[in-house]
Motif scaffolding. Structure first.
Motif, mmCIF file in Angstrom:
data_model
loop_
_atom_site.group_PDB
_atom_site.id
_atom_site.type_symbol
_atom_site.label_atom_id
_atom_site.label_comp_id
_atom_site.label_asym_id
_atom_site.label_seq_id
_atom_site.Cartn_x
_atom_site.Cartn_y
_atom_site.Cartn_z
ATOM 1 N N ASP A 1 1.259 6.546 -7.084
ATOM 2 C CA ASP A 1 0.433 7.476 -7.245
ATOM 3 C C ASP A 1 0.623 8.759 -7.040
ATOM 4 O O ASP A 1 0.221 9.752 -7.824
ATOM 5 C CB ASP A 1 -1.008 7.122 -6.365
ATOM 6 C CG ASP A 1 -1.492 5.878 -6.569
ATOM 7 O OD1 ASP A 1 -1.243 5.102 -7.523
ATOM 8 O OD2 ASP A 1 -2.115 5.397 -5.782
ATOM 9 N N SER A 2 1.581 9.176 -5.998
ATOM 10 C CA SER A 2 1.830 10.955 -6.001
ATOM 11 C C SER A 2 3.213 11.067 -6.536
ATOM 12 O O SER A 2 3.316 12.225 -6.599
ATOM 13 C CB SER A 2 1.979 10.963 -4.265
ATOM 14 O OG SER A 2 2.866 10.182 -3.866
ATOM 15 N N GLU B 1 0.973 4.129 -2.733
ATOM 16 C CA GLU B 1 0.762 5.521 -2.646
ATOM 17 C C GLU B 1 2.025 6.442 -3.210
ATOM 18 O O GLU B 1 1.566 7.574 -3.753
ATOM 19 C CB GLU B 1 0.638 5.587 -0.879
ATOM 20 C CG GLU B 1 -0.811 5.078 -0.524
ATOM 21 C CD GLU B 1 -0.920 5.219 1.158
ATOM 22 O OE1 GLU B 1 -0.070 5.709 1.640
ATOM 23 O OE2 GLU B 1 -2.057 4.862 1.424
ATOM 24 N N LYS C 1 0.731 -1.179 0.147
ATOM 25 C CA LYS C 1 -0.029 -0.146 0.132
ATOM 26 C C LYS C 1 0.935 1.243 -0.045
ATOM 27 O O LYS C 1 0.654 2.240 -0.696
ATOM 28 C CB LYS C 1 -0.930 -0.182 1.328
ATOM 29 C CG LYS C 1 -1.929 1.085 1.216
ATOM 30 C CD LYS C 1 -3.100 1.144 2.517
ATOM 31 C CE LYS C 1 -3.890 2.277 2.394
ATOM 32 N NZ LYS C 1 -5.005 2.019 3.400
ATOM 33 N N GLN C 2 1.772 1.341 0.890
ATOM 34 C CA GLN C 2 2.697 2.403 0.975
ATOM 35 C C GLN C 2 3.526 2.746 -0.504
ATOM 36 O O GLN C 2 3.722 3.816 -1.113
ATOM 37 C CB GLN C 2 3.866 2.112 1.856
ATOM 38 C CG GLN C 2 3.384 2.494 3.098
ATOM 39 C CD GLN C 2 4.250 2.187 4.500
ATOM 40 O OE1 GLN C 2 5.367 1.614 4.233
ATOM 41 N NE2 GLN C 2 3.953 2.514 5.496
#
Length: 147
Positions: free
Chosen positions: A65-66, A62, A58-59
């Motif tokens: 995605d950023s 993220e 998940k990290q």
């Protein structure tokens, strides 16, 4: 064989194959698993190991995605980390499996037409059955569709 041992064996294989990017990703995952092991001062359960692996995925997602589009090295690194970590992650439930679990919980609770006020009790009974096997936000979205 614990996940720590599996990851360590994969890391050794990556080192022997001189696959530095894969070795680095495995090293980061091994560090996360070992940190939890040290904090707990006892062997990790399979559920705890899976939670750590899913958190790392998940990290990385993220970060991916950023990341700005011009940071191709960061994007490639995150994609590789997600791919490598997924090898050790538990199999995730499909949307159909999640829907079947939701319908089972609705039957258990005797709810034929769920209302928004029922969502709390549904989620309370549903989440232990999907924890570590499905993304919580996806489960929440599908439960919302039933309302």
């Amino acid at each position: 064989m614990s996940k720590i041992d599996e990851v360590r064996a994969a890391m050794v294989a990556a080192m022997k194959a001189k696959d530095k990017p894969r070795k680095d990703a495995l090293s980061m995952l091994l560090s996360a698993l070992k940190a939890k092991f040290i904090d707990k001062r006892a062997d990790l359960t399979e559920e705890e190991e899976n939670t750590i692996i899913l958190r790392e995925i998940k990290q990385a997602q993220e970060t991916l995605d950023s990341a700005p589009a011009d940071k191709t090295d960061l994007i490639d690194e995150c994609k590789l980390r997600i791919e490598v970590y997924s090898e050790f992650a538990p199999k995730q439930m499909s949307e159909d499996e999640i829907r079947a679990t939701i319908e089972g919980v609705l039957k258990e609770l005797g709810i034929e037409k769920p209302q928004p006020k029922d969502k709390g009790i549904i989620m309370k009974n549903l989440m232990p059955k999907t924890k570590g096997k499905a993304d919580g936000s996806l489960v929440n979205k599908i439960v919302g569709e039933y309302m």
